[in-house]
Design an enzyme around this catalytic site. Sequence first.
Site, PDB file in Angstrom:
ATOM      1  N   LYS A 117       3.653 -25.812  -9.207  1.00 16.93           N
ATOM      2  CA  LYS A 117       2.838 -26.005  -7.994  1.00 16.93           C
ATOM      3  C   LYS A 117       1.896 -25.107  -7.005  1.00 16.93           C
ATOM      4  O   LYS A 117       1.140 -25.966  -6.120  1.00 16.93           O
ATOM      5  CB  LYS A 117       4.095 -26.767  -6.752  1.00 16.93           C
ATOM      6  N   TYR A 170       8.523 -25.121 -12.104  1.00 21.85           N
ATOM      7  CA  TYR A 170       7.919 -26.597 -11.092  1.00 21.85           C
ATOM      8  C   TYR A 170       7.479 -25.537 -10.448  1.00 21.85           C
ATOM      9  O   TYR A 170       5.988 -25.507  -9.994  1.00 21.85           O
ATOM     10  CB  TYR A 170       9.713 -26.747 -11.008  1.00 21.85           C
TER      11      TYR A 170
HETATM   12  N1  LIG Z   1      10.795 -35.406  -3.883  1.00 22.78           N
HETATM   13  C1  LIG Z   1      11.432 -34.278  -3.210  1.00 22.78           C
HETATM   14  O1  LIG Z   1      12.161 -33.715  -2.558  1.00 22.78           O
HETATM   15  C2  LIG Z   1       9.515 -33.479  -3.852  1.00 22.78           C
HETATM   16  C3  LIG Z   1       9.230 -32.709  -2.731  1.00 22.78           C
HETATM   17  C4  LIG Z   1       8.540 -31.972  -3.132  1.00 22.78           C
HETATM   18  C5  LIG Z   1       7.314 -32.696  -3.768  1.00 22.78           C
HETATM   19  N2  LIG Z   1       7.128 -33.377  -4.680  1.00 22.78           N
HETATM   20  C6  LIG Z   1       6.323 -33.851  -5.518  1.00 22.78           C
HETATM   21  O2  LIG Z   1       6.289 -35.032  -5.325  1.00 22.78           O
HETATM   22  C7  LIG Z   1       6.003 -35.988  -6.700  1.00 22.78           C
HETATM   23  C8  LIG Z   1       6.186 -37.506  -6.791  1.00 22.78           C
HETATM   24  O3  LIG Z   1       7.776 -37.317  -6.983  1.00 22.78           O
HETATM   25  P1  LIG Z   1       8.840 -38.142  -6.390  1.00 22.78           P
HETATM   26  O4  LIG Z   1       9.322 -37.228  -5.037  1.00 22.78           O
HETATM   27  O5  LIG Z   1       8.277 -39.582  -5.507  1.00 22.78           O
HETATM   28  O6  LIG Z   1       9.421 -38.484  -7.621  1.00 22.78           O
HETATM   29  P2  LIG Z   1       9.814 -39.626  -8.582  1.00 22.78           P
HETATM   30  O7  LIG Z   1      10.907 -39.204  -9.668  1.00 22.78           O
HETATM   31  O8  LIG Z   1      10.243 -40.882  -8.051  1.00 22.78           O
HETATM   32  O9  LIG Z   1       8.410 -40.060  -9.408  1.00 22.78           O
HETATM   33  C9  LIG Z   1       7.824 -39.914  -9.950  1.00 22.78           C
HETATM   34  C10 LIG Z   1       7.218 -40.800 -11.232  1.00 22.78           C
HETATM   35  O10 LIG Z   1       6.399 -39.658 -11.710  1.00 22.78           O
HETATM   36  C11 LIG Z   1       6.280 -40.771 -13.194  1.00 22.78           C
HETATM   37  N3  LIG Z   1       6.173 -39.578 -14.256  1.00 22.78           N
HETATM   38  C12 LIG Z   1       6.586 -38.135 -14.956  1.00 22.78           C
HETATM   39  N4  LIG Z   1       5.938 -38.325 -15.333  1.00 22.78           N
HETATM   40  C13 LIG Z   1       5.602 -39.178 -15.877  1.00 22.78           C
HETATM   41  C14 LIG Z   1       4.167 -38.411 -17.435  1.00 22.78           C
HETATM   42  N5  LIG Z   1       3.836 -37.617 -17.914  1.00 22.78           N
HETATM   43  N6  LIG Z   1       3.102 -39.581 -17.050  1.00 22.78           N
HETATM   44  C15 LIG Z   1       2.681 -40.583 -16.045  1.00 22.78           C
HETATM   45  N7  LIG Z   1       4.118 -40.320 -15.009  1.00 22.78           N
HETATM   46  C16 LIG Z   1       5.065 -40.182 -15.338  1.00 22.78           C
HETATM   47  C17 LIG Z   1       7.748 -40.543 -12.667  1.00 22.78           C
HETATM   48  O11 LIG Z   1       7.895 -42.203 -13.896  1.00 22.78           O
HETATM   49  C18 LIG Z   1       8.122 -41.481 -11.839  1.00 22.78           C
HETATM   50  O12 LIG Z   1       7.758 -42.837 -11.147  1.00 22.78           O
HETATM   51  C19 LIG Z   1       6.252 -34.861  -7.991  1.00 22.78           C
HETATM   52  O13 LIG Z   1       4.520 -34.536  -7.731  1.00 22.78           O
HETATM   53  C20 LIG Z   1       7.331 -34.344  -6.762  1.00 22.78           C
HETATM   54  O14 LIG Z   1       7.307 -32.823  -7.912  1.00 22.78           O
HETATM   55  C21 LIG Z   1       8.718 -34.210  -4.482  1.00 22.78           C
END
Ligand SMILES: NC(=O)c1ccc[n+]([C@@H]2O[C@H](COP(=O)([O-])OP(=O)(O)OC[C@H]3O[C@@H](n4cnc5c(N)ncnc54)[C@H](O)[C@@H]3O)[C@@H](O)[C@H]2O)c1
Length: 253
Positions: free
Chosen positions: A156, A152
Amino acid sequence: MAGTGRLAGRVCFVTGAGGGIGAATVEAFAREGAKVASVDLTTDAPGDLVLAADVADEQQVSDALRQVRDHFGRIDVLFNNAGISPNDDGSVLETTLDAWERVQQVNLRSVFLCCKHGIPHLLDNDGPNRGSVINTASFVAVMGAATSQISYTASKGGVLALSRELGVEFARRGVRVNALCPGPVDTPLLQELYASDPEQAARRLVHVPMGRFARAEEIASGALFLASDESSFVTASTFLVDGGLSGAYTTPL
Ligand SMILES: NC(=O)c1ccc[n+]([C@@H]2O[C@H](COP(=O)([O-])OP(=O)(O)OC[C@H]3O[C@@H](n4cnc5c(N)ncnc54)[C@H](O)[C@@H]3O)[C@@H](O)[C@H]2O)c1
């Protein structure tokens, strides 16, 4: 909150639109007057046009973008946000090659594909400001944790470096590209952790100067700024929305 038309007339492509940050951003973009095309693994997402596609699959990505272009006639904003953070991605000592590859495909290859097939649509727009690309990276792209999620974190870091370089490459062709780097966000996953292991949750919070996790809407506000003309001089940036996490040496008691 009522919108003020900051994205009036714009067409925005959002991946991971069914998730926490994605869904909040679809709402923010729509409130500001955009037409939003949403992509996720299923069609269970908000948006004016909702498509099911796997963002790690080249054909599905280029088809989805083509469908959006045919439907709305243009694309102005790419929010490449889909990502995964599975449990079998941990220390380099335990993570299998399969687990490594899966995370790289969904988190990094997908961003390459969405930029490769999406940016040409933005370049087709007229005028000096042809479009904005926002790729979701993370605070882990700029700092390391002892509780590693090695693939991960590497994915990133890749998203951040890729975005910076694209920002430079397209700066004089009117396409801005930025890496949005959220700090920890209050998601169902974190809420579960709080309930099951309050001590570990509290340990994470110690590092956030603000003493709380972000709400998805606060990350969406960052995406909205980067999508709108208010950020017209912002490109190739490491855009941290992290409650001060990456700036802290110690935090207030
Ligand atoms: N939540 C956190 O604390 C956090 C922190 C930093 C970065 N992020 C990043 O933010 C972004 C969104 O995260 P989130 O917290 O909303 O997560 P989440 O799991 O709520 O949403 C991610 C979405 O991506 C979709 N997804 C996964 N694989 C896929 C694929 N192969 N094709 C199409 N869609 C796909 C999932 O179905 C889900 O709806 C991600 O890239 C995550 O790494 C999250």
